[in-house]
Design a protein around this motif. Structure first.
Motif, PDB file in Angstrom:
ATOM      1  N   ALA A   1       0.861  -1.179   0.000  1.00 28.85           N
ATOM      2  CA  ALA A   1       0.000   0.000   0.000  1.00 28.85           C
ATOM      3  C   ALA A   1       0.895   1.225   0.000  1.00 28.85           C
ATOM      4  CB  ALA A   1      -0.925  -0.002   1.213  1.00 28.85           C
ATOM      5  N   ARG A   2       0.367   2.289  -0.574  1.00 29.70           N
ATOM      6  CA  ARG A   2       1.109   3.542  -0.610  1.00 29.70           C
ATOM      7  C   ARG A   2       0.498   4.512   0.379  1.00 29.70           C
ATOM      8  NH1 ARG A   2       3.352   4.919  -5.993  1.00 29.70           N
ATOM      9  NH2 ARG A   2       2.453   6.958  -5.635  1.00 29.70           N
ATOM     10  N   GLY A   3       1.385   5.239   1.042  1.00 26.30           N
ATOM     11  CA  GLY A   3       0.916   6.233   1.993  1.00 26.30           C
ATOM     12  C   GLY A   3       1.524   7.581   1.699  1.00 26.30           C
ATOM     13  N   HIS A   4       0.777   8.614   1.955  1.00 29.84           N
ATOM     14  CA  HIS A   4       1.229   9.964   1.652  1.00 29.84           C
ATOM     15  C   HIS A   4       0.811  10.876   2.791  1.00 29.84           C
ATOM     16  CE1 HIS A   4       0.780  13.801  -0.960  1.00 29.84           C
ATOM     17  NE2 HIS A   4       2.010  13.710  -0.479  1.00 29.84           N
ATOM     18  N   ASN A   5       1.745  11.650   3.272  1.00 30.30           N
ATOM     19  CA  ASN A   5       1.447  12.645   4.299  1.00 30.30           C
ATOM     20  C   ASN A   5       1.664  14.025   3.685  1.00 30.30           C
ATOM     21  OD1 ASN A   5       1.268  14.288   6.531  1.00 30.30           O
ATOM     22  ND2 ASN A   5       3.272  13.698   7.346  1.00 30.30           N
ATOM     23  N   PRO A   6       0.603  14.618   3.151  1.00 24.42           N
ATOM     24  CA  PRO A   6       0.762  15.885   2.414  1.00 24.42           C
ATOM     25  C   PRO A   6       1.253  17.029   3.290  1.00 24.42           C
ATOM     26  CG  PRO A   6      -1.571  15.296   2.619  1.00 24.42           C
ATOM     27  CD  PRO A   6      -0.789  14.143   3.160  1.00 24.42           C
ATOM     28  N   LEU A   7       1.059  16.925   4.596  1.00 25.59           N
ATOM     29  CA  LEU A   7       1.497  18.009   5.480  1.00 25.59           C
ATOM     30  C   LEU A   7       3.008  18.172   5.449  1.00 25.59           C
ATOM     31  CD1 LEU A   7      -0.721  17.558   8.664  1.00 25.59           C
ATOM     32  CD2 LEU A   7      -0.850  19.345   6.916  1.00 25.59           C
ATOM     33  N   CYS A   8       3.692  17.052   5.224  1.00 28.75           N
ATOM     34  CA  CYS A   8       5.157  17.082   5.282  1.00 28.75           C
ATOM     35  C   CYS A   8       5.779  16.692   3.951  1.00 28.75           C
ATOM     36  CB  CYS A   8       5.622  16.138   6.392  1.00 28.75           C
ATOM     37  SG  CYS A   8       7.400  16.036   6.610  1.00 28.75           S
ATOM     38  N   GLY A   9       5.014  15.961   3.120  1.00 25.80           N
ATOM     39  CA  GLY A   9       5.548  15.489   1.852  1.00 25.80           C
ATOM     40  C   GLY A   9       6.107  14.079   1.914  1.00 25.80           C
ATOM     41  N   ASP A  10       5.880  13.388   3.032  1.00 29.46           N
ATOM     42  CA  ASP A  10       6.383  12.017   3.165  1.00 29.46           C
ATOM     43  C   ASP A  10       5.585  11.079   2.267  1.00 29.46           C
ATOM     44  OD1 ASP A  10       7.880  12.992   5.393  1.00 29.46           O
ATOM     45  OD2 ASP A  10       6.086  12.749   6.632  1.00 29.46           O
ATOM     46  N   GLN A  11       6.293  10.220   1.540  1.00 29.05           N
ATOM     47  CA  GLN A  11       5.639   9.221   0.699  1.00 29.05           C
ATOM     48  C   GLN A  11       6.289   7.873   0.938  1.00 29.05           C
ATOM     49  OE1 GLN A  11       4.104  10.156  -3.041  1.00 29.05           O
ATOM     50  NE2 GLN A  11       5.156  12.126  -3.203  1.00 29.05           N
ATOM     51  N   LEU A  12       5.483   6.897   1.278  1.00 27.08           N
ATOM     52  CA  LEU A  12       6.008   5.570   1.578  1.00 27.08           C
ATOM     53  C   LEU A  12       5.186   4.510   0.865  1.00 27.08           C
ATOM     54  CD1 LEU A  12       6.300   5.590   5.487  1.00 27.08           C
ATOM     55  CD2 LEU A  12       8.192   5.788   3.872  1.00 27.08           C
ATOM     56  N   THR A  13       5.853   3.435   0.479  1.00 31.42           N
ATOM     57  CA  THR A  13       5.152   2.224   0.089  1.00 31.42           C
ATOM     58  C   THR A  13       5.614   1.129   1.039  1.00 31.42           C
ATOM     59  OG1 THR A  13       5.142   2.912  -2.222  1.00 31.42           O
ATOM     60  CG2 THR A  13       4.656   0.604  -1.779  1.00 31.42           C
ATOM     61  N   VAL A  14       4.645   0.447   1.622  1.00 36.49           N
ATOM     62  CA  VAL A  14       4.956  -0.624   2.565  1.00 36.49           C
ATOM     63  C   VAL A  14       4.559  -1.950   1.926  1.00 36.49           C
ATOM     64  CG1 VAL A  14       4.422  -1.624   4.834  1.00 36.49           C
ATOM     65  CG2 VAL A  14       4.666   0.859   4.584  1.00 36.49           C
ATOM     66  N   TYR A  15       5.443  -2.928   2.001  1.00 34.59           N
ATOM     67  CA  TYR A  15       5.214  -4.258   1.446  1.00 34.59           C
ATOM     68  C   TYR A  15       5.171  -5.268   2.583  1.00 34.59           C
ATOM     69  CZ  TYR A  15       6.887  -1.955  -2.785  1.00 34.59           C
ATOM     70  OH  TYR A  15       7.060  -1.084  -3.834  1.00 34.59           O
ATOM     71  N   ALA A  16       4.236  -6.186   2.509  1.00 37.70           N
ATOM     72  CA  ALA A  16       4.136  -7.209   3.546  1.00 37.70           C
ATOM     73  C   ALA A  16       3.851  -8.556   2.907  1.00 37.70           C
ATOM     74  CB  ALA A  16       3.031  -6.857   4.539  1.00 37.70           C
ATOM     75  N   ASP A  17       4.726  -9.500   3.180  1.00 34.36           N
ATOM     76  CA  ASP A  17       4.535 -10.867   2.712  1.00 34.36           C
ATOM     77  C   ASP A  17       3.855 -11.629   3.850  1.00 34.36           C
ATOM     78  OD1 ASP A  17       4.621 -13.345   1.599  1.00 34.36           O
ATOM     79  OD2 ASP A  17       6.800 -13.529   1.601  1.00 34.36           O
ATOM     80  N   VAL A  18       2.569 -11.896   3.666  1.00 34.66           N
ATOM     81  CA  VAL A  18       1.782 -12.532   4.727  1.00 34.66           C
ATOM     82  C   VAL A  18       1.508 -13.978   4.335  1.00 34.66           C
ATOM     83  CG1 VAL A  18      -0.340 -12.438   6.092  1.00 34.66           C
ATOM     84  CG2 VAL A  18       0.699 -10.319   5.242  1.00 34.66           C
ATOM     85  N   ASP A  19       1.843 -14.881   5.233  1.00 34.95           N
ATOM     86  CA  ASP A  19       1.632 -16.294   4.961  1.00 34.95           C
ATOM     87  C   ASP A  19       1.121 -16.947   6.248  1.00 34.95           C
ATOM     88  OD1 ASP A  19       1.674 -18.805   3.747  1.00 34.95           O
ATOM     89  OD2 ASP A  19       3.733 -19.180   4.394  1.00 34.95           O
ATOM     90  N   GLY A  20      -0.028 -17.570   6.144  1.00 30.60           N
ATOM     91  CA  GLY A  20      -0.595 -18.210   7.329  1.00 30.60           C
ATOM     92  C   GLY A  20      -0.884 -17.228   8.455  1.00 30.60           C
ATOM     93  N   GLY A  21      -1.214 -15.994   8.093  1.00 35.56           N
ATOM     94  CA  GLY A  21      -1.543 -14.998   9.114  1.00 35.56           C
ATOM     95  C   GLY A  21      -0.339 -14.375   9.780  1.00 35.56           C
ATOM     96  N   VAL A  22       0.866 -14.694   9.273  1.00 35.92           N
ATOM     97  CA  VAL A  22       2.098 -14.164   9.861  1.00 35.92           C
ATOM     98  C   VAL A  22       2.805 -13.267   8.849  1.00 35.92           C
ATOM     99  CG1 VAL A  22       4.384 -14.773  10.781  1.00 35.92           C
ATOM    100  CG2 VAL A  22       2.384 -16.156  11.373  1.00 35.92           C
TER     101      VAL A  22
END
Ligand code: ZN
Length: 147
Positions: A31-52
């Protein structure tokens, strides 16, 4: 070492040497996240397997706090269940927003984020990665079909 020193040292360290920088290919969630107040832009990746959360990475650009927070978060949630990650999100949210909230010992280095409370304008910088992780975990894996 008081909390202010801890805050400064941990934030500087994780900003200078962010852990878990990079991306994960699908079917890892992202998912991509953006904080327009500061200009921070992040994409977070998560490999989820069996709920972990087997692996968690991030990439993006932003201020020292947003990068350090994402670095700390990816370290903290790797190997945890999605329910544990959600509980941690609650604890961090409390720590960032409630004056006087005590950091549980279980938070470890994440406790340094309580220092952000002294800079209310930066709370969104610190929480951006958490909201983004949450969005990644909530998203249904996009169905891919070539048929
Ligand atoms: Zn920021």
């Amino acid at each position: 070492m008081d909390l202010k020193d801890l805050y400064r040292d941990v934030i500087l360290d994780h900003n200078r040497k962010p852990r878990n920088l990079g991306r994960l290919a699908p079917p890892a969630r992202s998912a991509r996240g953006h904080n327009p107040l500061c200009g921070d832009q992040l994409t977070v990746y998560a490999d989820v397997d069996g709920g972990v959360l087997r692996e968690v990475k991030f990439e993006g650009t932003g201020c020292a706090i947003s990068v350090a927070s994402a670095s700390l978060m990816t370290d903290a949630v790797r190997g945890k269940t999605t329910a544990q990650a959600e509980a941690l999100f609650g604890e961090i949210h409390d720590l960032l927003t409630r004056q006087g909230a005590e950091a549980p010992a279980s938070l470890g280095k994440l406790a340094a984020l309580s220092g952000v409370r002294e800079f209310p304008a930066r709370v969104k910088c610190a929480s951006l990665c958490w909201h983004t992780l949450r969005a990644a975990l909530a998203a249904e894996a996009a169905p891919v079909s070539t048929e």
